[in-house]
Design an enzyme around this catalytic site. Structure first.
Site, short mmCIF file in Angstrom:
data_model
loop_
_atom_site.label_atom_id
_atom_site.label_comp_id
_atom_site.label_asym_id
_atom_site.label_seq_id
_atom_site.Cartn_x
_atom_site.Cartn_y
_atom_site.Cartn_z
N TYR A 1 2.52 5.01 -0.50
CA TYR A 1 3.68 5.63 -1.16
C TYR A 1 3.21 6.82 -1.96
O TYR A 1 2.28 6.71 -2.77
CB TYR A 1 4.39 4.64 -2.07
CG TYR A 1 5.61 5.23 -2.74
CD1 TYR A 1 6.75 5.54 -1.99
CD2 TYR A 1 5.63 5.50 -4.10
CE1 TYR A 1 7.87 6.09 -2.58
CE2 TYR A 1 6.74 6.05 -4.71
CZ TYR A 1 7.86 6.35 -3.94
OH TYR A 1 8.96 6.90 -4.54
N ASP B 1 -4.34 9.99 -3.86
CA ASP B 1 -3.18 9.80 -4.73
C ASP B 1 -3.55 8.72 -5.75
O ASP B 1 -3.50 7.53 -5.45
CB ASP B 1 -1.97 9.38 -3.90
CG ASP B 1 -0.71 9.20 -4.73
OD1 ASP B 1 -0.82 9.09 -5.97
OD2 ASP B 1 0.38 9.15 -4.15
N LYS C 1 1.68 8.72 -14.50
CA LYS C 1 1.65 7.51 -15.31
C LYS C 1 0.74 7.62 -16.54
O LYS C 1 1.09 8.26 -17.52
CB LYS C 1 1.32 6.31 -14.44
CG LYS C 1 2.34 6.11 -13.31
CD LYS C 1 2.10 4.85 -12.52
CE LYS C 1 3.02 4.74 -11.31
NZ LYS C 1 4.44 4.54 -11.60
#
Length: 445
Positions: A142, A234, A263
């Site tokens: 993702y 990622d 994050k």
């Protein structure tokens, strides 16, 4: 537990927000509880119910809901000085310097506003830098809500994984199974001259938690070197959580060309970043010809929160503490599964954890995987533990969402609402929290 106020809020939300939520992963059956506040490693909902929180904002909250005093002070200081300026500030330079000093792949950084924006920009940069069109992604990986990676199928038959994306967009994306070296070699043999980048999470974090088999990332690095493609890690989820300040790339000893962050690097505020080699990052405008810009990029409050968060981690035992607690939790879960559901698999590393409701798993566990699957060929469970996103998707996902999650919520433990999203231990968690959680798992399973 009483949830009357949450039910009323959800009823109101359905009238003004699609599905009653602003992120689809927050939807639960029959309706989500609405959080009123956070307290350390806990959240309190609108009806006053208290939960041990392992969602942790889906990853950003390294310290839980009570920030260390230096982090809180940095946030308040920059917030009180003014919301934003539309001009550079010193603190964004300091955060960029910190990231470049600690993360192996990073020489320069461009800050953006979300993990999705970071991966969108990284894909555009890779295409602009290499003057190629195709990107390779992992099935089950993702990379945010962007057209280039919301692609299903395989390298021969890619197709959009959601409505709203033209099929012609998906034609430039080549999905391959994670951990399958033969598949990625074949894709490079067929398309290598037009592959701009391989985009991969070091650990799949949105299809359970799937760690790489030995040598897989080294294979990706080798192929990218051979064909002149960029390797993009990622690390939106793993960045500054797995591998400490060096991130997952430091833990695995493989250095990508580009890294995306989100994050934790923003200390709990909206953030994204693209880091990498200077000669690549400098292709972003204004120094290069790949356009990238954003009104809120480098927001001073976010930059201050991120810098203070990482500096505090560098100066204290943050990673030792949370990793030790998470290992204790995963080890305890492994023991519970041996008795309650031996076919299930405990996964995770550092401060990440999950129980995958795998079907037809081995009924024995080797000591090598006593605190979470390590893809160890010597483990009796090696052949049946998840190695791809499809392996996790084939687990008992409905049982997790419709039964298990509800049972854990009723026992005061807040887990991610589906089988796929990662769960996290924070600096605020205690051994008492771990013990309560293990008791809840034993009862719920």
């Amino acid at each position: 537990m009483n949830h009357e106020r949450s039910r009323d809020l959800y009823d109101r939300a359905l009238s003004v927000m699609p599905g009653g939520v602003n992120s689809s992963v927050r939807a639960t059956q029959p309706y989500p509880f609405f959080v009123d506040s956070g307290d350390g490693a806990h959240v309190i909902d609108a009806d006053g119910n208290r939960y041990v929180d392992y969602v942790m904002g889906y990853g950003p909250l390294l310290y839980g809901h009570d920030l260390p005093e230096p982090v809180q002070s940095a946030i308040q200081s920059h917030a009180s000085a003014g919301p934003m300026y539309g001009a550079p500030t010193e603190v964004e330079v300091e955060l960029a310097e910190f990231v470049a000093r600690h993360v192996p792949s990073v020489e320069m950084v461009r800050f953006v506003n979300s993990g999705t924006e970071a991966t969108v920009s990284a894909v555009r940069l890779a295409r602009g830098y290499t003057e190629r069109n195709k990107i390779v992604v992992m099935q089950g990986g993702y990379h945010g809500a962007q057209e280039s990676t919301l692609v299903a199928g395989d390298a021969d038959n890619p197709s959009p994984s959601t409505a709203g994306i033209p099929h012609s967009f998906a034609e430039h994306t080549l999905p391959v199974p994670f951990n399958d070296s033969e598949a990625i070699r074949t894709v490079f043999e067929d398309h290598g001259d037009d592959i701009a980048a391989v985009l991969v999470e070091p650990i799949l974090g949105n299809k359970g938690i799937v760690t790489p088999v030995d040598g897989y990332h080294e294979t990706l690095r080798e192929l990218c070197n051979d064909y002149g493609s960029l390797l993009v890690f990622d690390e939106v989820i793993t960045g500054f959580r797995v591998g400490g300040l060096q991130c997952a790339q430091g833990k695995f000893g493989v250095t990508p060309d580009l890294t995306t962050f989100g994050k934790i690097v923003g200390g709990g505020f909206p953030v994204g970043a693209i880091g990498g080699k200077s000669n690549i990052i400098e292709h972003f405008t204004p120094s290069g010809d790949v356009f990238q810009s954003g009104t809120f990029s480098g927001h001073p409050v976010t930059m201050a929160a991120g810098l203070a968060t990482l500096e505090y981690a560098a100066e204290h035992d943050v990673y030792d503490h949370i990793n030790s607690l998470a290992e204790q939790l995963r080890s305890g879960l492994t023991d519970i599964l041996a008795d309650r559901a031996p076919e299930y698999t405990v996964v995770g590393t550092d401060s990440m954890f999950k129980t995958i409701f795998t079907r037809d798993g081995a009924t024995e566990r080797g000591e090598q995987c006593g605190a979470g699957c390590r893809q160890d060929p010597n483990c009796p469970n090696f052949e049946s533990c998840p190695k791809t996103g499809a392996d996790v998707a084939n687990a008992e996902t409905d049982r997790w969402e419709r039964l298990f999650w509800q049972e854990m919520k009723d026992r005061g433990v807040f887990l991610t609402a589906n089988q796929f999203e990662s769960q996290f231990v924070s600096y605020a968690h205690t051994e008492e929290d771990i013990e309560k959680t293990l008791e809840a798992y034993a009862e719920a399973l």
